[in-house]
Design an enzyme around this catalytic site. Structure first.
Site, PDB file in Angstrom:
ATOM      1  CG  ASP A 262     -37.286  10.612 -33.303  1.00 46.36           C
ATOM      2  OD1 ASP A 262     -38.020  11.597 -33.112  1.00 46.36           O
ATOM      3  OD2 ASP A 262     -36.624  10.073 -32.402  1.00 46.36           O
TER       4      ASP A 262
ATOM      5  CG  PHE B 152     -47.282  18.583 -12.976  1.00 47.93           C
ATOM      6  CD1 PHE B 152     -46.728  19.749 -12.494  1.00 47.93           C
ATOM      7  CD2 PHE B 152     -47.176  18.311 -14.340  1.00 47.93           C
ATOM      8  CE1 PHE B 152     -46.070  20.628 -13.337  1.00 47.93           C
ATOM      9  CE2 PHE B 152     -46.532  19.187 -15.188  1.00 47.93           C
ATOM     10  CZ  PHE B 152     -45.975  20.343 -14.684  1.00 47.93           C
TER      11      PHE B 152
ATOM     12  CE  LYS C 176     -40.655  14.356 -32.847  1.00 48.11           C
ATOM     13  NZ  LYS C 176     -39.781  13.398 -32.150  1.00 48.11           N
TER      14      LYS C 176
ATOM     15  NE  ARG D  32     -47.918  17.692 -25.129  1.00 47.92           N
ATOM     16  CZ  ARG D  32     -48.017  16.583 -24.400  1.00 47.92           C
ATOM     17  NH1 ARG D  32     -46.946  16.080 -23.816  1.00 47.92           N
ATOM     18  NH2 ARG D  32     -49.167  15.964 -24.272  1.00 47.92           N
TER      19      ARG D  32
ATOM     20  CG  ASP E 252     -36.346  12.910 -30.421  1.00 48.14           C
ATOM     21  OD1 ASP E 252     -37.347  13.535 -30.027  1.00 48.14           O
ATOM     22  OD2 ASP E 252     -35.943  11.867 -29.880  1.00 48.14           O
TER      23      ASP E 252
ATOM     24  CB  THR F 140     -39.273  17.626 -28.183  1.00 45.62           C
ATOM     25  OG1 THR F 140     -39.508  16.774 -27.071  1.00 45.62           O
ATOM     26  CG2 THR F 140     -39.728  19.034 -27.820  1.00 45.62           C
TER      27      THR F 140
END
Length: 1203
Positions: A866, A598, A842, A836, A418, A736
């Site tokens: 995680d 943003f 994961k 993303r 991670d 990540t």
């Protein structure tokens, strides 16, 4: 509450995109009336319906399942199954010895293993208990909220969560302390992102902002069933006889944290294992190491050998029973149990088969399992007590949560990590900047410091030309390092600001060239943001509540440069600016006209402001490629110099943004703003696209001002750790939840990426998102094939490639059709970064690597997001002492910081693998050496089914005579010291290559055992068979032969382990030679017992063995003969084909590391695995570049001399 009102009005005008657009409630309610939802929640009435409790568990067992599951796992081991069968058969008349000697060892081994599993699972239970007992404020009626543990929270409860607290369940946001019902949420535990997320309550519930508001509150929620999707939610709220649609912006997920908001109220929708974070977790698996699995294969081989020799014995016995036994009158055949019946030889042979299977059981070492369990527990205690892995700041030691996988630490091939909280510490420091084409900031980044230090150590002192070429760079780097060190020791430490350059910090920037550009740069820092200032506790400054750490670092930097953001009102920002004409700062007001926020798609943010002179400016900051495309022709004055600085900052591992501005005419702005407000208030379905087009329209023809370089502070020692792991030959992937740009920046910071490395980026373009699934899959396939082809055509042997893929593309890449292509490309790259990605992705990536490569994977992370990959990997590492404990509770090992992973693998992993591998090999060797002597004796005694040894000898063999020395091998053996392991990380590759537990070595030890058994048995038979052993001239009987042979075995195998050791301690000497002494003491004590107890061993040592010179000569000759081949083998290997650790051992033994430092440095360079990531790879690339320049210059000079 005043601040909430400010924020409310501010947000209403600042935020322009869909995150704050209010839905057309009537239309959405009408659309959802026909929908069917599977969950019904009665708000403030938790007892109406029954759902899962809010208690969560990561344990493997409970009170009911422990015994059956633990027994099942124990008897998954083939040896335990065999000994269970042998124990059952030993109670029959066909057992060759007392049933106790078969049942007791099995019960002890299985019982001890189960107790160990119980203790480890109890620790998991205690950690679960800590989470389940966290307090939460729950509404109990009459306007009162009471503290209640998390586990007692129910669906429908109203919960009050205060600032910096975790959400105890999945909640529907009802209200907050802000009037507009917004709150800020940190989801780092869920998706790894550090940026705060804005959540907004429905307008109808915003007034429920006090404890008393809930006295009469009743509502009904209909929503989707529990699912693992973190970013979607569908449902509706029925309140006051009206229906309102719900979406993810109203949902607060368990294990995310409330930030920058005093409190919120929410109603519980999902609890416990129904929550989205728990839906993303997987069941705690039972993991076994590769060594243990291979050990089962060896046991299968030995079991096959056992069956073969048992069949041979039974066939031989049946043959002799039929043809020879009628002549053996003294046996009185047949007996009443048909154990030997010449009329039924086949039945006698079958009964003898049972006897032989039990008798030769010593070929399969039952004590191996219990010895390994004890050794692994002791090894785990070394991890727990290692002060080099103790984090003093958080008082957190390393923790081995299971000891089953110790040796697996030494065989890792790929690390999947991670990012946030694992590699980084979620702190941004303003380090450098470029203004008007001039670079400022002299303090080097962590990556630069590490690279300079590495280069100063690695260049070859004998290469004088190269030395002189590098020396200048070295001196500069050392000076830089020294200067920084001094500053760190004596300078003022400011969180978020590590900038050092007196040209800007000396309050004299207006004397520099282009002061007006510098002035605008500082104004952009202070004005272009959405943060809120709060007076700090000391009252002498401000802390900033910013949505991202970058924004906070910019404001701190602006303050240090003399532009302090001090106040925000409904529509204005106030900044105290340094003024050249005044000694005191001047407070200036900037009216905020618009904020263009943003987003990951826009990659920029703009603020349109009016200054005190009435002039309108657009201040913009964003990614370099985006801003450079929007510059006017006249605004590109500093473009070339800025691009050069950006490249340098990127090489230093820094995150960069480009700053630009433009002055707007009043009429042009008014025309644009009218269009913008109309689009903002529109109910059109393409409202977001209209707003984006208008933003794009105004953000053009900009003037370049400069760029910032922010260091995403890595955890201490991360670059050095990654570099060492890369030199150890380990592959490192980063998974990540952050966006691609952030992940790439961290890749540079960690030296997983470098400037000359070619990047293969796989993503789905925005315009493709609505394409057919098959078309998108086809495009992803083409991108993968293009990257693979590009690597195949590469001719530069030093070329390095990095694969970067986003979550949407990864979703298709993990499809069965593409996953093998993707894996082939990924494993060919030097580094892989997946951006993303969801927790489920994961885990799927880890599974793909684990199953696709067949090699050991290690996953490391710190958050609940995680947990899936930690449980899926062969080894799961949790980072403790950070946000939350979910990762630790699901892990196999826990450490406080990523940097400790180096010592955990390179030192402890290397030692554990070699210790366990050598221990297992030795165990099989000593049991084969002992067990085959029983078979040889059977052959010589007509397969009688009797043992040459006393029953107590056989029990003692694995309990006292040989068990402790082999355990010291597993606990204390060191081929090299910890310091040498760290200096020579390539030694670690002995584990992944399985050099010490490959079939070549295993078969070698098995053959050594066969040879030893042959020498011991036949040497004793040939020596003692016809020799007079007593004073009266009698030849040895069975008891004398058995005692002598057993003494030879004990001495030979213990001498063998002494030859195998590289590292002796006092404990090992005591246990090895003490085991031999214990055997002789046992002979004396056992022989002194009454004859009914000692039987044939009565006074055997004192009266028969000890007085006989032949006994001692036989032992000496047998020990020499048994160990001579191994001694010759290791002597030949060390002399002509030494392994890496052999060379290092000799260097250390002859102290060459002290007397010949040049040779020691050269060997250290050889001891590095050639890596393409890490700052060593960056230094090597720079050295190759310098050498190339030197050679080129030398060739030019030689040509000139010839001319």
């Amino acid at each position: 509450m005043a601040k909430g009102k400010i924020r409310s009005k501010l947000r209403s005008s600042l935020y322009t995109f869909s995150c704050t657009s209010t839905p057309n409630k009537a239309a959405e309610a009408e659309e959802l009336q026909g929908s069917v939802y599977s969950r019904l929640v009665y708000c403030n009435e938790p007892h109406q319906l029954s759902y899962n409790s809010n208690s969560t568990s990561t344990t493997k067992y409970n009170i009911v399942t422990f015994i059956p599951i633990a027994l099942f796992e124990q008897f998954n081991r083939v040896a335990n199954v065999y000994f269970l069968i042998a124990a059952i058969l030993s109670v029959t008349p066909y057992g060759p010895y007392d049933p106790f000697s078969a049942i007791a060892p099995l019960a002890f081994v299985v019982g001890l293993s189960m107790v160990k599993e119980l203790i480890e699972d109890w620790q998991r239970f205690l950690q679960d208990w800590k989470v389940n007992m966290r307090p939460a404020q729950v509404y109990t009626g009459h306007g009162i909220f009471e503290s209640r543990p998390w586990k007692k929270i129910m669906v429908g409860d109203i919960v009050k969560v205060e600032k910096d607290k975790f959400f105890p369940a999945d909640l529907l946001l009802l209200s907050s302390n802000y009037d507009d019902g917004i709150c800020y949420v940190e989801t780092m535990n869920l998706d790894g992102e550090t940026n705060l997320k804005v959540k907004r309550a429905l307008e109808i519930t915003m007034d429920l902002d006090e404890d008393n508001s809930f006295r009469e509150f009743k509502a009904t929620i209909k929503c989707e069933a529990p699912n693992p999707s973190l970013y979607t939610f569908e449902g509706e709220l029925e309140y006051n006889k009206k229906t309102y649609s719900l979406d993810p912006i109203q949902i607060l997920l368990r294990d995310s944290k409330l930030r920058n908001t005093s409190y919120v109220y929410g109603v519980v929708i999902f609890t416990g294992h129904d929550t989205k974070v728990m839906q993303n977790s997987t069941k705690s698996p039972s993991k076994r190491s590769r060594v243990e699995k291979q050990m089962d294969q060896i046991i299968y081989i030995l079991f096959s050998l056992l069956v073969i020799i048992s069949i041979m014995s039974s066939v031989g016995f049946a043959y002799l029973t039929k043809f020879d036994m009628p002549d053996w009158w003294y046996l009185h055949a047949p007996d009443d149990k048909n154990l030997y019946n010449p009329q039924k030889p086949y039945l006698s042979g079958l009964y003898h088969l049972i006897t032989a299977l039990i008798l030769y059981g010593y070929l399969i070492p039952i004590s191996l399992y219990v010895s390994i369990e004890i050794v692994k527990v002791l090894q785990a205690s070394f991890i727990n007590r290692d002060m080099h892995m103790y984090h003093e700041d958080t008082d957190t030691p390393a923790l081995a949560r299971t000891s089953n996988l110790n040796e697996e630490l030494g065989q890792v091939d790929t690390i999947l990590s991670d990012k946030t909280g694992t590699l980084t510490c979620n702190q941004m420091d303003f380090l450098k900047c470029s203004i008007a084409g001039i670079s400022y900031g002299q303090r080097p980044s962590e990556v630069e410091l590490a690279a300079v230090k590495k280069m100063s150590m690695d260049f070859d002192a004998e290469d004088h030309d190269f030395s002189s070429a590098v020396s200048g760079f070295e001196e500069e780097g050392n000076a830089e390092t020294e200067g920084t060190s001094n500053n760190q020791d004596h300078g003022r430490q400011i969180k978020g600001f590590s900038f050092e350059d007196k040209r800007l910090t000396g309050a004299c920037w207006w004397k520099l060239p282009k002061p007006e550009i510098h002035y605008i740069f500082f104004r952009i820092l202070a004005v272009c943001h959405t943060a809120i200032p709060e007076e700090n506790e000391e009252g002498d400054g401000y802390d900033y509540e910013a949505e991202s750490p970058d924004e906070g670092a910019f404001l701190v930097a602006a303050k240090e440069f003399g532009f302090e953001f001090c106040k925000r009102t409904q529509g204005s920002i106030f900044v105290r600016e340094a003024d050249p004409s005044s000694e005191e700062p001047v407070e200036r007001e900037f009216k905020i006209l618009n904020i263009l926020d943003f987003t990951s798609k826009r990659k920029r943010m703009s603020a349109i402001v009016r200054d005190e002179k009435g002039e309108i400016f657009l201040f913009c900051k964003g990614a370099d490629a985006i801003i450079f495309d929007r510059l006017s022709e006249d605004g590109r004055t500093f473009e070339k110099a800025t691009k050069k600085h950006l490249s340098d900052y990127g090489e230093a591992g820094l995150r960069t943004l480009v700053f630009a501005y433009k002055k707007l005419e009043e009429a042009d702005y008014n025309e644009w703003n009218n269009e913008f407000q109309n689009a903002k208030n529109s109910d059109s379905s393409n409202k977001d696209e209209m707003l984006e087009d208008l933003s794009d329209k105004i953000e053009k023809e900009l003037n370049l001002v400069g760029a910032s370089a922010v260091e995403d502070k890595l955890q201490q020692g991360v670059p050095q750790c990654i570099d060492s792991l890369a030199q150890a030959g380990l592959k490192i992937w980063v998974l990540t939840g952050d966006k691609m740009e952030t992940a790439i920046n961290i890749g540079f910071s960690c030296s997983l990426l470098r400037e000359e490395m070619q990047q293969i980026c796989i993503s789905i373009k925005d315009e493709q998102e609505h394409d057919a699934e098959q078309d998108i899959k086809s495009d992803i396939s083409k991108q993968i094939m293009s990257g693979t082809q590009k690597m195949k055509q590469e001719e530069d042997p030093h070329a390095a490639y990095a694969l970067i893929i986003d979550g949407k593309a990864l979703n298709f890449a993990l499809d069965d059709e593409l996953k093998h292509q993707f894996l082939h490309l990924a494993v060919s790259c030097a580094s892989v970064i997946c951006c993303r990605v969801s927790p489920k992705q994961k885990a799927l990536v880890v599974r793909l690597v684990k199953e696709g490569t067949g090699k050991t994977t290690l996953a490391i992370g710190d958050g609940a997001n995680d947990v899936g990959m930690i449980q899926e990997a062969d080894i799961g590492i949790g980072i403790s002492g950070v946000e939350g404990m979910q990762a630790v509770m699901s892990s196999d090992f826990a450490i406080a910081q990523f940097r400790y992973l180096e010592r955990l693998l390179v030192v402890h992993g290397h030692w554990f693998y070699k210790r366990i591998a050598q221990m297992i090999c030795y165990f099989f060797y000593k049991n084969i050496a002992f067990g085959l002597t029983l078979f040889y004796y059977e052959i010589c005694t007509a397969f009688s089914g009797n043992a040459v040894y006393d029953d107590w000898y056989m029990i003692l063999y694995n309990v006292a005579a040989t068990s402790l020395p082999v355990m010291t091998l597993g606990v204390l053996e060191q081929d090299v010291s910890a310091e040498v392991c760290l200096e020579f990380p390539a030694l670690y590759q002995q584990g992944p290559k399985n050099l010490f537990f490959g079939w070549y070595r295993i078969i070698g030890w098995i053959c050594n055992g066969v040879y030893t058994s042959f020498i011991i048995f036949f040497f004793n038979i040939l020596t003692l068979y016809t020799e007079a052993y007593r004073v009266e001239g009698q030849t040895p009987d069975m008891s004398i032969m058995g005692a002598t042979m057993f003494t030879c075995i004990v001495c030979a195998v213990n001498t063998q382990i002494a030859l195998s050791l590289s590292h002796f301690t006092r404990i090992q000497h005591i246990f090895i030679w003490g085991s031999i002494v214990v055997w002789f003491l046992f002979l004396i004590i056992y022989g002194a017992a009454v004859p009914e107890t000692s039987t044939g061993s009565y006074q055997i040592f004192l009266e028969t063995l000890a007085p006989s010179p032949l006994f001692w000569i036989t032992i000496l000759l047998v020990v020499i003969a048994c160990n001579l081949p191994y001694f010759m083998h290791i002597s030949f290997q060390r002399s002509f084909s030494p392994m890496d650790h052999h060379i290092i051992q000799e260097i250390k033994y002859y102290r060459k590391d002290v007397t010949d430092r040049h040779m020691w440095r050269r060997e250290k360079r050889k001891g590095r695995h050639e890596a393409k990531i890490g700052f060593s790879a960056r230094v090597d690339a720079k050295i190759r570049h310098l050498k190339g320049r030197i050679q080129k210059r030398g060739a030019v000079m030689a040509g000139q001399e010839m001319l």
